[in-house]
Design an enzyme around this catalytic site. Structure first.
Site, PDB file in Angstrom:
ATOM      1  N   CYS A  11     -45.966 114.575  15.429  1.00 36.95           N
ATOM      2  CA  CYS A  11     -45.744 115.303  16.629  1.00 36.95           C
ATOM      3  C   CYS A  11     -44.706 116.613  16.419  1.00 36.95           C
ATOM      4  CB  CYS A  11     -45.015 114.247  17.457  1.00 36.95           C
ATOM      5  SG  CYS A  11     -45.314 114.858  19.529  1.00 36.95           S
ATOM      6  N   ASP A 131     -40.906 104.763  23.109  1.00 35.62           N
ATOM      7  CA  ASP A 131     -40.011 105.724  22.622  1.00 35.62           C
ATOM      8  C   ASP A 131     -38.480 105.632  23.184  1.00 35.62           C
ATOM      9  OD1 ASP A 131     -39.251 108.214  21.377  1.00 35.62           O
ATOM     10  OD2 ASP A 131     -40.678 109.627  22.394  1.00 35.62           O
TER      11      ASP A 131
END
Length: 207
Positions: A11, A131
């Site tokens: 990412c 997350d």
């Protein structure tokens, strides 16, 4: 199945160069952050060029936080994303509306994991993703304490790097692992050696 090697998402991609680097290293997916507050913010134009540079076999995930439905859909289309990752407090209706157009990664914090994952378990277009409370902060989660609530098929992010991803996979058996800050030379710029080491560490977990 638990014995399958997780996929890898890299990412915070901000350039064509880093997109190609990650794809060539073996990444299954790339993340492009469109949240205005991010120090890894990328323009739809650069993300589109990066998407076209890696080919259709690599997933391209647009990352959004507190942005309107129209902005999310228009940006994802302009940038040639193949999926959308949604952070922040959002209604079920909003997530479902996005899921009408794109596969969705619905990001959940540890405190919300059990309830949030239950909501989306029956919606094929939405995948739960765990997350850290502060995404991009590089701080690993307490995986052992999350073992009971981490749902099958979920994705895992939060402080993952080459040195700890194998342990995270052993404990939680995620479908995909996602890394950002631990793979950078500086915010928004990937370190090729760290990217290769991370992907190698994930692949090495194959039984």
């Amino acid at each position: 199945m638990a014995d399958l090697t997780p996929r890898v998402k890299i990412c915070g991609t901000t350039s064509v160069h880093d997109a190609v680097l990650s794809a060539q290293a073996g990444a299954d997916a790339l993340g492009f952050i469109f949240a205005p507050i991010s120090k890894r913010l990328v323009s739809p134009q650069v993300a589109r060029a990066a998407s076209l540079s890696v080919g259709p076999t690599v997933a391209r995930v647009g990352v959004f936080l507190d942005q309107g439905l129209d902005e999310v859909l228009r940006t994802a289309e302009a940038a040639r994303m193949s999926a959308v990752q949604l952070h922040g407090p959002l209604s079920e209706a909003f997530v479902r509306a996005v899921a009408d157009f794109y596969p969705v990664l619905r990001v959940l914090r540890p405190a919300d994991l059990a309830a949030g994952a239950e909501v989306w378990a029956s919606v094929p277009a939405v995948t739960s993703m765990l997350d850290a409370p502060q995404p991009g902060g590089g701080v690993p989660l307490e995986w052992e304490g999350l073992r009971e609530t981490f749902p099958p098929g979920a994705w895992l992010a939060g402080g993952l790097g080459p040195w700890n991803v194998a342990e995270a996979i052993r404990v939680l058996q995620p479908a995909c692992v996602d890394a950002v800050s631990q793979l950078e030379a500086r915010p928004g710029v990937k370190d090729p050696a760290k990217v290769a080491a991370f992907i190698g560490a994930v692949r090495a977990t194959t039984p």
